[in-house]
Design a protein around this motif. Structure first.
Motif, PDB file in Angstrom:
ATOM      1  N   ASN A 333       0.822  -1.217   0.000  1.00  6.16           N
ATOM      2  CA  ASN A 333       0.000   0.000   0.000  1.00  6.16           C
ATOM      3  C   ASN A 333       0.854   1.264   0.000  1.00  6.16           C
ATOM      4  O   ASN A 333       0.443   2.308   0.538  1.00  6.16           O
ATOM      5  N   GLY A 334       2.039   1.193  -0.591  1.00  2.00           N
ATOM      6  CA  GLY A 334       2.904   2.357  -0.717  1.00  2.00           C
ATOM      7  C   GLY A 334       4.084   2.028  -1.607  1.00  2.00           C
ATOM      8  O   GLY A 334       4.293   0.864  -1.989  1.00  2.00           O
ATOM      9  N   THR A 335       4.863   3.041  -1.951  1.00  2.00           N
ATOM     10  CA  THR A 335       6.046   2.870  -2.786  1.00  2.00           C
ATOM     11  C   THR A 335       7.280   3.191  -1.957  1.00  2.00           C
ATOM     12  O   THR A 335       7.411   4.304  -1.424  1.00  2.00           O
ATOM     13  N   LEU A 336       8.184   2.230  -1.820  1.00  4.20           N
ATOM     14  CA  LEU A 336       9.326   2.330  -0.918  1.00  4.20           C
ATOM     15  C   LEU A 336      10.604   2.676  -1.664  1.00  4.20           C
ATOM     16  O   LEU A 336      10.889   2.139  -2.739  1.00  4.20           O
ATOM     17  N   ALA A 337      11.382   3.582  -1.064  1.00  8.98           N
ATOM     18  CA  ALA A 337      12.747   3.857  -1.531  1.00  8.98           C
ATOM     19  C   ALA A 337      13.627   3.975  -0.299  1.00  8.98           C
ATOM     20  O   ALA A 337      13.236   4.605   0.693  1.00  8.98           O
TER      21      ALA A 337
END
Length: 383
Positions: A333-337
């Motif tokens: 439920n999100g975009t990780l960096a």
């Protein structure tokens, strides 16, 4: 469960632990004292932040850590004892500027460290113009009045608190009580309407003026007007249950409103522990970080992203630093960096829009050597 009931339970646990720990350490537990527990005072929230399963106090908040380094943990075991036995209702002209949060350094315990002018004390997030319930511990009940002061707009927490910074917000004589005085969990309570048109940092000073004694109590609570609803930031509560030994996977599968770009990779099996929570914010965007479950070598967390603005937001970004030895292994439920210990999470394509006073949630699992919470502050920005 009602907010007042929750406050009573939290105060009960804190007071019981304080008394037990003081006895175990050979300290005489203080009597007849009190500070604000909602919005929480510096000593109360630092005590909450420092609680561990062993009875030792080990705060994670940087300001609380610095206070313990300066004066030890004895003041925190006596978080309700910020007093001057001879104040007799005197404030400005008697309690020196820069020492308001320590009762002019007149307490039997050294609270001088809690006067530190810094912006990273635990904070309570509130909305300008709202009416809030103030809860003030009544470890011993006494007649008298509570003088509630609030700093003026533009006050900076990095300057020593002075009487000239304050305006009298309310005087509350003999408010009602919940719980039995002299036992765990009791507190006075009353409603206070906050001034409108406020934003940014503020300090609430409450002077409890006894009418049957010259003894007075002083309480400093750090606030920020950012559209919050009483969320407390900068602390965490320790888990009270043992960690499971099973290999973890997420406890639930996300249910986005449209096709997600990332989902958990396995079926949940882990038994969750208690849910210690650390909340942080920037402006009207706020994030609540909760440990869902932990085990030897890792943990699962859930992060709620809240919009306390009066208008919807269309995107959000969270940034924080992980503890030493912590690596996020799976996020949904999100975009990780990531870059070393630096973590950035942006919304997924389907959950960037958050309407006013609403929220969305993402989760992740991580390998860890026990540092399950972010270090320092976490930023939450939205557009």
């Amino acid at each position: 469960m009602s907010r007042r009931k929750i406050s009573s339970i939290v105060a009960a646990l804190a007071t019981a632990a304080a008394t037990i720990c003081a006895l175990l350490l050979g300290l005489a537990p203080a009597q007849a004292h009190g500070v604000a527990i909602v919005p929480g005072s510096r000593t109360y929230l630092c005590y909450q932040d420092g609680l561990t399963g062993t009875g030792a106090l080990t705060p994670t908040n940087p300001a609380c850590q610095a206070a313990v380094a300066q004066s030890g943990t004895t003041p925190l075991y006596n978080w309700f004892a910020v007093l001057d036995s001879n104040a007799n209702g005197r404030g400005q002209g008697y309690v020196p500027d820069g020492t308001l949060c320590s009762a002019g350094n007149k307490s039997p315990y050294d609270f001088s460290a809690y006067n530190a002018a810094r912006d990273d004390w635990p904070k309570t997030h509130l909305t300008s113009g709202a009416t809030i319930e103030v809860d003030y511990s009544n470890w011993a009940a006494h007649p008298g009045e509570f003088r509630v002061y609030l700093t003026k707009q533009g006050w900076s927490p990095t300057t020593p608190l002075a009487w000239a910074d304050l305006s009298l917000l309310a005087t509350v004589p003999n408010p009602p009580q919940v719980g039995t005085p002299g036992t765990d969990g009791g507190h006075y309570h009353w409603n206070t309407t906050l001034p409108s048109g406020r934003s940014g940092a503020a300090e609430m000073l409450i002077q409890w003026v006894r009418s049957d004694s010259p003894e007075n109590f002083f309480s400093c609570s750090d606030l920020v007007f950012d559209g919050g609803n009483g969320e407390v930031t900068g602390i965490h509560l320790p888990s009270s249950s043992s960690s499971p030994t099973a290999t973890p996977t997420p406890t639930s599968t996300p249910t986005p409103t449209s096709s997600p770009t990332a989902t958990p990779t396995s079926t949940p099996t882990v038994t969750p522990t208690a849910t210690p929570t650390s909340t942080m914010s920037s402006s009207g965007c706020m994030a609540t970080y909760t440990i869902v479950g932990s085990w030897s070598g890792g943990f699962q967390a859930s992060v709620e992203v809240m919009n306390h603005n009066s208008l919807p937001i269309s995107s959000w970004t969270l940034k924080w630093q992980t503890g030493t030895g912590t690596t996020i292994t799976n996020l949904w439920n999100g975009t990780l960096a990531t870059s070393g210990s630096n973590v950035t999470v942006k919304n997924a394509a389907y959950n960037g829009t958050i309407s006013a006073n609403s929220s969305t949630t993402f989760g992740f699992t991580a390998n860890s050597t026990g540092n399950n919470f972010p270090t320092g502050s976490i930023s939450c920005t939205a557009s």
